[in-house]
Design an enzyme around this catalytic site. Structure first.
Site, short mmCIF file in Angstrom:
data_model
loop_
_atom_site.label_atom_id
_atom_site.label_comp_id
_atom_site.label_asym_id
_atom_site.label_seq_id
_atom_site.Cartn_x
_atom_site.Cartn_y
_atom_site.Cartn_z
CD GLU A 1 32.40 -36.23 112.01
OE1 GLU A 1 32.41 -37.44 112.24
OE2 GLU A 1 33.39 -35.51 112.17
CE1 TYR B 1 39.68 -34.51 114.99
CE2 TYR B 1 37.78 -34.67 113.53
CZ TYR B 1 38.31 -34.45 114.79
OH TYR B 1 37.48 -34.15 115.84
CG HIS C 1 28.20 -35.85 118.19
ND1 HIS C 1 28.92 -34.67 118.05
CD2 HIS C 1 29.07 -36.84 117.92
CE1 HIS C 1 30.18 -34.97 117.72
NE2 HIS C 1 30.30 -36.27 117.64
NE ARG D 1 29.65 -29.47 117.00
CZ ARG D 1 30.13 -30.61 116.49
NH1 ARG D 1 31.43 -30.83 116.41
NH2 ARG D 1 29.31 -31.53 116.02
CD GLU E 1 34.11 -33.15 115.88
OE1 GLU E 1 34.94 -34.04 115.59
OE2 GLU E 1 32.91 -33.38 116.10
CG ASN F 1 33.56 -31.98 112.58
OD1 ASN F 1 33.42 -30.81 112.95
ND2 ASN F 1 32.83 -32.97 113.06
#
Ligand code: FCB
Length: 454
Positions: free
Chosen positions: A166, A301, A121, A77, A357, A299
């Site tokens: 995002e 985290y 991005h 990606r 991600e 994504n």
């Protein structure tokens, strides 16, 4: 030790983005991006750095594809830098820029790696920002044109397309909190920006489908499970509100074709909207935004624990001691990935989910005789893959997983101080060194399985 096998065909990948790795900022006819401009302002980037050279991927891309081949990944990606292919955002096309991505795509395919391309991005051409950036509806139009251009060139070989990465960060970090480019602090503008980014996703999706038969088109959201800091009513309410502006503000329009009422009311109450109307929403916008997706990229985290402050406003609080946080100050909370995937799958029913991600920033644990024993990163990745596996066992339509990131890189406002790479980068020499996590991930991919290390 228990071995958890992933489904046959599960897609293993790594992720990067153009602004964070390419460098070559003034080469090959590339135009200026908002991040170039932002980083040039003293005080914006923590370590005073910029992304003019970054990982020098613009020159070292062949070597970087080799690193991926060594991992055995099935997909890569990466993002296209809009200012590299249309330096002013609209108008003159820079074929040298398109050639760069063309060659990269070919090289990936020769190595059996599926290109998974993100169109945006965060590196808006500065020329478009000068005219009003994402606050202007026109920028959504420009994005759809740019998407058409790129897919015309690469669509014969690239079938996996992400429109945006995002949107919450673009809107809130870039336009409300000012921590990211273009560094505005205007909540009303941020709501307009969010809408125009979503709208441009819908318009671009249509153009991609016209140009790429058999395309899989999606968007990538940064989502967080939000837990209240206490069972009390005030904290619960704060958590709901936080979830509204962070997660549902994007998920609801994309999947249900409407903004969440409670979150809209909340914004109006805070004075970010004149009334309960969203003045920037025009007829036809919401159906365009809710155009069916082939996949949702998630994504993940960390989670957020939220409490009500003295005025009842939601604030995020940290529940674990500092030494247990990653270098980003983020709690390691793998269970949150499982819970989030289940929620998204059940409430929004995307046909496919990819974890686009997941990863951790850590300064290296041990580095002896050229070996980087990044035990904490391996633990982090293992924990999250086990959580993803549990989600699969619970029936979630999860099709792939991408580690952030292939390489250490320019971590936005943190500069080079945060290291997320499976490969360490020595910025003085641009030498790449595989960390232990790279070898570990290579073995996971080869086995199509992860062990629980017990
Ligand atoms: C995400 C971004 C990505 C990277 C990671 C750490 O928000 O998409 O570019 O910076 O965080």
């Amino acid at each position: 030790m228990t071995i958890r096998a992933f489904p046959k065909g599960f897609l293993w990948g790594v992720a990067t983005s153009a602004q964070q790795i390419e460098g070559g900022f003034a080469e090959g006819g590339r135009g200026e991006s908002i991040w170039d401009r932002f980083a040039a302002n003293p005080g914006r980037i923590e370590d005073g750095s910029d992304a003019r050279v970054a990982c020098d991927h613009y020159h070292r891309w062949r070597e970087d594809v080799e690193l991926m081949r060594a991992l055995g990944v099935g997909a890569y990606r990466f993002s296209i830098a809009w200012p590299r292919v249309v330096p002013e955002g609209r108008g003159v096309i820079n074929t040298i820029g398109l050639d760069f991505y063309d060659a990269l795509v070919d090289r990936l395919l020769q190595n059996g790696i599926r290109p998974f391309v993100t169109l945006y991005h965060w590196d808006l051409p500065q020329a478009l920002q000068d005219r009003g950036g994402w606050g202007l509806r026109d920028t959504a139009d420009a994005f759809a044109e740019y998407a058409a251009l790129v897919t015309t060139r690469l669509g014969d070989r690239v079938t996996s397309w992400v429109t945006h990465n995002e949107p919450w960060c673009i809107a809130t970090l870039g336009h409300e909190e000012g921590h990211q480019a273009p560094g505005h602090r205007d909540p009303a503008e941020a709501l307009r920006v969010a809408h125009h980014v979503l709208l441009s996703h819908g318009w671009a999706s249509e153009r991609i489908r016209q140009n790429v038969p058999g395309a899989e088109v999606g968007i990538v959201l940064n989502l967080v499970p939000v837990s209240p800091a206490s069972p009390g009513k005030a904290d619960n309410d704060a958590a709901r509100r936080f979830d509204g502006f962070f997660n549902r503000w994007y998920l609801d329009p994309l999947f249900h074709g409407r903004y969440p009422d409670d979150a809209v009311a909340d914004r109006a109450r805070r004075g970010h909207l004149a009334g309960r109307d969203l003045p920037f929403v025009r007829e036809g916008d919401l159906p365009a935004i809710a155009t069916p997706l082939d996949f949702l990229g998630v994504n993940y985290y960390s989670r957020l624990v939220v409490q009500a402050d003295a005025d009842g406003e939601p604030v995020a609080v940290q529940m674990v001691p500092e030494e247990e946080l990653t270098d980003m100050g983020w709690e390691v909370f793998p269970q949150g990935l499982h819970d989030l995937l289940l929620r998204v799958d059940r409430e929004y029913k995307p046909p496919r989910i990819y974890i686009t991600e997941n990863g951790a920033a850590y300064t290296d644990d041990v580095d002896t005789a050229g070996r980087i024993a990044d035990v904490r990163r391996v633990d982090y990745l293992r924990g999250h893959l086990l959580a993803a596996h549990r989600a699969l066992a619970d029936g979630v339509s999860l099709y792939g997983y991408f580690v952030w990131s292939l390489l250490d890189n320019f971590e936005w406002a943190h500069g080079y101080s945060k290291r997320f790479g499976l490969y360490a980068v020595d910025y003085a020499t641009q030498h790449r060194t595989a960390r232990d996590s790279a070898f570990w991930y290579r073995d996971v991919i080869a086995a199509n399985a992860v062990d629980d290390a017990t």
